[in-house]
Design a protein around this motif. Sequence first.
Motif, short mmCIF file in Angstrom:
data_model
loop_
_atom_site.label_atom_id
_atom_site.label_comp_id
_atom_site.label_asym_id
_atom_site.label_seq_id
_atom_site.Cartn_x
_atom_site.Cartn_y
_atom_site.Cartn_z
N GLY A 44 -23.69 4.72 -28.98
CA GLY A 44 -23.45 6.16 -28.96
C GLY A 44 -22.11 6.51 -29.59
N GLY A 45 -21.96 7.77 -29.96
CA GLY A 45 -20.68 8.24 -30.46
C GLY A 45 -20.44 8.00 -31.93
N LEU A 46 -21.46 7.59 -32.71
CA LEU A 46 -21.28 7.39 -34.14
C LEU A 46 -21.08 8.75 -34.81
CD1 LEU A 46 -21.31 5.62 -36.70
CD2 LEU A 46 -23.80 5.92 -36.76
N ARG A 47 -19.96 8.87 -35.52
CA ARG A 47 -19.66 10.11 -36.24
C ARG A 47 -19.36 9.78 -37.69
NH1 ARG A 47 -15.19 13.29 -34.34
NH2 ARG A 47 -14.06 11.35 -33.98
N VAL A 48 -19.85 10.63 -38.59
CA VAL A 48 -19.78 10.33 -40.02
C VAL A 48 -19.41 11.58 -40.79
CG1 VAL A 48 -21.10 9.61 -42.04
CG2 VAL A 48 -21.46 8.46 -39.87
#
Length: 317
Positions: free
Chosen positions: A249-253
Amino acid sequence: MDELAGEFEAERGHLLAVAQRMLGSRSEAEDAVQETWLRYSGALADPADRARIRDLRGWLTTTCSRLCLDVLRSARVRREAYPGQWLPEPVVTGLPAADGFAPDPAERAVRADQLGTALLVVLERLTPEQRVAFVLHDVFAVPFGDVAEVLGTTPEAARQLASRARRAAHGPDTPRHSADLAEQRRVLTAFVAAVESGELEQLVRVLAPDAVSIGDAGGHFPAARRPVVGAESAARLLLGLFDQARRRGGLRVRPVLVDGTLGWHAELAWPDGRTMRMVTSFAVHEGRVTGVFNQLNPEKVGELPPLGPDAAWPPRW
């Protein structure tokens, strides 16, 4: 001295581009440019000496290139001891305006000094002399006479060095990259959709048969120690990586340009509490991804600004 400083600052961007592409390291490039300034301000402080220099950019480029050549010759031992795979420090910039994705016959010429990660990786295979000759002549159009002066050889020998480098840069084991930004966007949109689907066959169709995936963690995070070659092998690796990221979780792009090509800057919370930052770039040729390059060494991406709240997965260019 103020006049000298003004003249030098007007050329700093050009010198940094030359040094970055020769060295593959932003910090080393900045050091080379700073040393160029010290030599420039020392050698040309006398107005009479400055008046004899008719081509200031040429003088500065020659001086900076000689410094880079010395660094390349000494870097071989350090690179051989590097933990795992090596990728250059990425040059990350913002996306172009919306209409910048439109196909433009002049785009390749405009971006001539943007080599892309794929070619920068290939340049690592060259001798220092071949790399300097190639970057100066093929990227920055420096005449072979001037290239020879940098290398301390003849124009014909400099031409041969550039020719050998050119053959290596276009060899059969080199990830090919020929797509303009519009095609890159189409292909990477399909790439992201395939990753999102989790279907191996769908992702394999987006990758070239000889696609390669390379990750540089510098020993700070887990990463394959050798390039993963082949569409199916690369697809399995990439799907596994993104599956782990989703489960954490928490993948930001944030979509960005990396060395002039489309890619992204990502952040992911690591189990030990660290934030893993990653810059991903791609090579695209004939409608497929030929190379995926993940730079996650904190020493090479640590100076990037943190992502804002608008960053999210999946990226949209």
